[in-house]
Design a protein around this motif. Structure first.
Motif, PDB file in Angstrom:
ATOM      1  N   GLU A  56       0.811  -1.221   0.000  1.00 21.08           N
ATOM      2  CA  GLU A  56       0.000   0.000   0.000  1.00 21.08           C
ATOM      3  C   GLU A  56       0.841   1.266   0.000  1.00 21.08           C
ATOM      4  O   GLU A  56       0.299   2.365   0.026  1.00 21.08           O
ATOM      5  N   THR A  57       2.158   1.110  -0.003  1.00 24.56           N
ATOM      6  CA  THR A  57       3.057   2.261  -0.001  1.00 24.56           C
ATOM      7  C   THR A  57       4.025   2.120  -1.173  1.00 24.56           C
ATOM      8  O   THR A  57       4.519   1.027  -1.445  1.00 24.56           O
ATOM      9  N   SER A  58       4.281   3.220  -1.841  1.00 25.57           N
ATOM     10  CA  SER A  58       5.228   3.194  -2.948  1.00 25.57           C
ATOM     11  C   SER A  58       6.593   2.715  -2.469  1.00 25.57           C
ATOM     12  O   SER A  58       7.044   3.097  -1.380  1.00 25.57           O
ATOM     13  N   PRO A  59       7.288   1.894  -3.248  1.00 23.03           N
ATOM     14  CA  PRO A  59       8.637   1.464  -2.857  1.00 23.03           C
ATOM     15  C   PRO A  59       9.621   2.620  -2.778  1.00 23.03           C
ATOM     16  O   PRO A  59      10.727   2.466  -2.242  1.00 23.03           O
ATOM     17  N   PHE A  60       9.226   3.789  -3.297  1.00 25.68           N
ATOM     18  CA  PHE A  60      10.086   4.966  -3.219  1.00 25.68           C
ATOM     19  C   PHE A  60       9.820   5.804  -1.963  1.00 25.68           C
ATOM     20  O   PHE A  60      10.462   6.828  -1.758  1.00 25.68           O
ATOM     21  N   ASP A  61       8.856   5.367  -1.152  1.00 24.65           N
ATOM     22  CA  ASP A  61       8.530   6.057   0.098  1.00 24.65           C
ATOM     23  C   ASP A  61       8.879   5.154   1.275  1.00 24.65           C
ATOM     24  O   ASP A  61       8.129   4.218   1.575  1.00 24.65           O
ATOM     25  N   PRO A  62      10.000   5.398   1.945  1.00 25.31           N
ATOM     26  CA  PRO A  62      10.386   4.525   3.056  1.00 25.31           C
ATOM     27  C   PRO A  62       9.366   4.569   4.199  1.00 25.31           C
ATOM     28  O   PRO A  62       8.968   5.648   4.644  1.00 25.31           O
ATOM     29  N   VAL A  63       8.947   3.391   4.634  1.00 27.20           N
ATOM     30  CA  VAL A  63       8.008   3.254   5.750  1.00 27.20           C
ATOM     31  C   VAL A  63       8.399   2.014   6.551  1.00 27.20           C
ATOM     32  O   VAL A  63       8.809   1.005   5.983  1.00 27.20           O
ATOM     33  N   VAL A  64       8.292   2.106   7.864  1.00 29.26           N
ATOM     34  CA  VAL A  64       8.508   0.948   8.734  1.00 29.26           C
ATOM     35  C   VAL A  64       7.349   0.870   9.714  1.00 29.26           C
ATOM     36  O   VAL A  64       6.969   1.884  10.325  1.00 29.26           O
TER      37      VAL A  64
END
Length: 409
Positions: A227-235
Motif C-alpha cells: 500500500e506504499t510506494s517502494p520509493f517512500d520509506p516506511v517501517v
C-alpha cells in the motif's frame, strides 16, 4: 573572530575538561525528565563562565544566552541530556553506577560538547555579531523534550537552530550532513485485542486473541509492501506483545505496542487510518474486537537546504573538506525535528567510532555502546564555529518582496 582551524585548536586545549565532564555524566545517568543532577552540573558550569541561566525549562532543561551584539540575530545550539533504561555492559572504569540506566546514546557527550562550545564562544563574546542561545534539553529519548522546551519559549526570538548527534558506526574525526529529510517521523501505536478465554485444549469454546494478534502483525506488513510506494520509506514494527500467563490457557485479551516510521509527511498522515483499517477488520475475521491508539510523536527531520550548505562550509573550515561525508537518510527519529518546524536549521552526524572498522562498532542504544572521546573537541569546535559563522554571514533567506509570494503592506 577565530578562524575555522583556530576553533579546533582551542577546543583541543579543552579536551581534558570535556572528557572529565562527559565521564562524570556517564557514571551517573538520568532518565528522561529526571535529569536534575545533570542540569545542576550544566548550570554550575555555565554560571562559572559568567552566563545567566534559566533552569527547569521544559522539564529540567537549561537555557543560557551568550550575547555579543544585542541588535544581531539569535542562533541556537541544542544538546540533549537524558539517558536510556538500559543496563550497561561495557565494563568501563566510569561505567554507569545506576542500575538499569545508561548513556547508550551519547547524550553525555553532546552535553559536554555544548559546554565546550559555550566556553569557546564566551571567550569570543565581544566579537559575536549577535546572540548564541545554548539549549540543554530534557527527554529526547521519549520524544517529549523538544515540544516541552518550545512550549516554554526556548525559540522566542531565535532565527536559526543547529545540533549534532554522535554516530559510533562513523569513525571519530568524520562528519556527515545532508539537506532535506534526514531522519524519519516517529509515531507509537497501541493495539488492544479482545477475545474470549478458554482452556488451551478446548479452543473451540474460546476466541483466541493471540492467533488474531499474530495475523494482525503479519498483515500490517502489507501496508509497507502493498500500500506504499517502494520509493517512500516506511517501517511498521510491533515491538511488544503481551497476553496470558499459562501455557495451557487461552487468554481473553492481548495487547501490542509498536512504532511507525515514515519519510514523507503525507504518507505519515495516511498511515494511521490504514493501520486502524487493517487491525479492526482482521480482528473481525477472527471474531475478536480490536482498537488502535495512534500517538503522533515527532515529525520528519527536514534540514533547511541553505542551512545544511552553510554547515558543510563550517565543517570544511573547522575540520577540512575531507572530513565531511554526505549522510544517508535513516528512519531513526530525533525530536530536533520539532524545532525545525518553527525555525530553519540543520542537524548533522559526528563520528564517534573507532578509527578502524567503525561500521562494526556497537551502535546507538546497545548495552555495549562506547564513544570514542576523540570526537569531543571536534564536536565543541563545530558547534562554536557554526554559530559564530552564521552570526557573521547574516540571514539564511532574504525576505520575499511584495509580488514574489510576500504580502503587500
Amino acid at each position: 573572530m577565530s578562524g575555522g582551524g583556530a576553533w579546533l585548536a582551542r577546543a583541543e586545549a579543552l579536551s581534558e575538561r570535556l572528557v572529565s565532564v562527559r565521564r562524570r555524566l556517564h557514571r551517573f545517568p538520568e532518565l528522561s525528565f529526571e535529569e536534575r543532577e545533570t542540569a545542576r552540573i550544566v548550570a554550575e558550569r555555565l554560571t562559572g563562565l559568567g552566563l545567566s541561566c534559566r533552569t527547569g525549562v521544559g522539564g529540567h532543561g537549561v537555557v543560557a544566552d551568550i550575547v555579543g551584539d544585542p541588535a544581531g540575530p539569535v542562533v541556537a545550539l541544542r544538546a540533549d541530556m537524558d539517558a536510556l533504561p538500559i543496563a550497561e555492559e561495557t565494563g568501563l572504569p566510569f561505567a554507569s553506577e545506576r542500575p538499569g540506566a545508561m548513556h547508550a546514546c551519547g547524550h553525555d557527550a553532546h552535553t559536554a560538547m555544548l559546554l565546550g562550545a559555550a566556553e569557546l564562544l564566551t571567550e569570543e563574546r565581544a566579537k559575536l555579531k549577535g546572540t548564541v542561545r545554548l539549549v540543554f534539553q530534557s527527554a529526547e529519548e521519549i520524544n517529549e523534550g523538544a515540544k516541552a522546551m518550545i512550549e516554554a519559549g526556548v525559540l522566542d526570538g531565535v532565527d536559526e537552530i543547529y545540533g549534532l548527534h554522535n554516530l559510533p558506526t562513523l569513525s571519530a574525526g568524520l562528519t556527515s550532513v545532508r539537506p532535506g529529510p534526514l531522519m524519519g517521523s516517529v509515531d507509537r501505536i497501541e493495539i488492544a485485542v479482545e477475545g474470549k478465554g478458554a482452556h488451551g485444549a478446548i479452543p473451540d469454546q474460546g476466541i483466541d486473541p493471540i492467533v488474531c494478534a499474530s495475523a494482525i502483525v503479519l498483515s500490517l506488513q502489507s501496508l509497507v509492501s502493498r500500500e506504499t510506494s517502494p520509493f517512500d520509506p516506511v517501517v511498521v514494527t510491533i515491538g511488544s506483545i503481551r497476553a496470558g500467563e499459562a501455557n495451557n490457557v487461552i487468554p481473553s485479551a492481548c495487547t501490542m505496542t509498536g512504532t511507525v516510521r515514515a519519510f514523507d509527511p503525507e504518507v505519515r498522515r495516511e498511515l494511521s487510518g490504514r493501520i486502524e483499517r487493517v487491525v479492526t477488520r482482521i480482528a473481525e475475521g477472527y471474531r475478536c474486537r480490536a482498537s488502535v491508539t495512534y500517538i503522533r510523536q515527532t515529525a520528519v527531520l527536514v534540514n533547511d537546504a541553505e542551512a545544511a550548505r552553510r554547515v558543510g562550509e563550517a565543517i570544511d573550515a573547522v575540520a577540512g573538506a575531507d572530513r565531511r561525508l554526505t549522510a544517508a537518510p535513516t528512519l531513526a527519529g530525533e525530536d530536533f525535528s520539532e524545532y525545525l518546524k518553527h525555525v530553519p536549521g540543520c542537524f548533522f552526524w559526528l563520528g564517534s567510532g573507532p578509527e578502524r572498522d567503525a561500521e562494526h562498532a556497537f551502535g546507538l542504544h546497545h548495552p555495549r555502546y562506547e564513544l570514542n572521546e576523540a570526537c569531543l573537541p571536534l564536536g565543541a569546535a563545530l558547534l562554536a564555529g557554526i554559530a559564530a559563522s552564521r552570526l557573521e554571514e547574516g540571514p539564511l533567506h532574504e525576505p520575499q518582496a511584495a509580488g514574489e509570494g510576500g504580502i503587500s503592506p
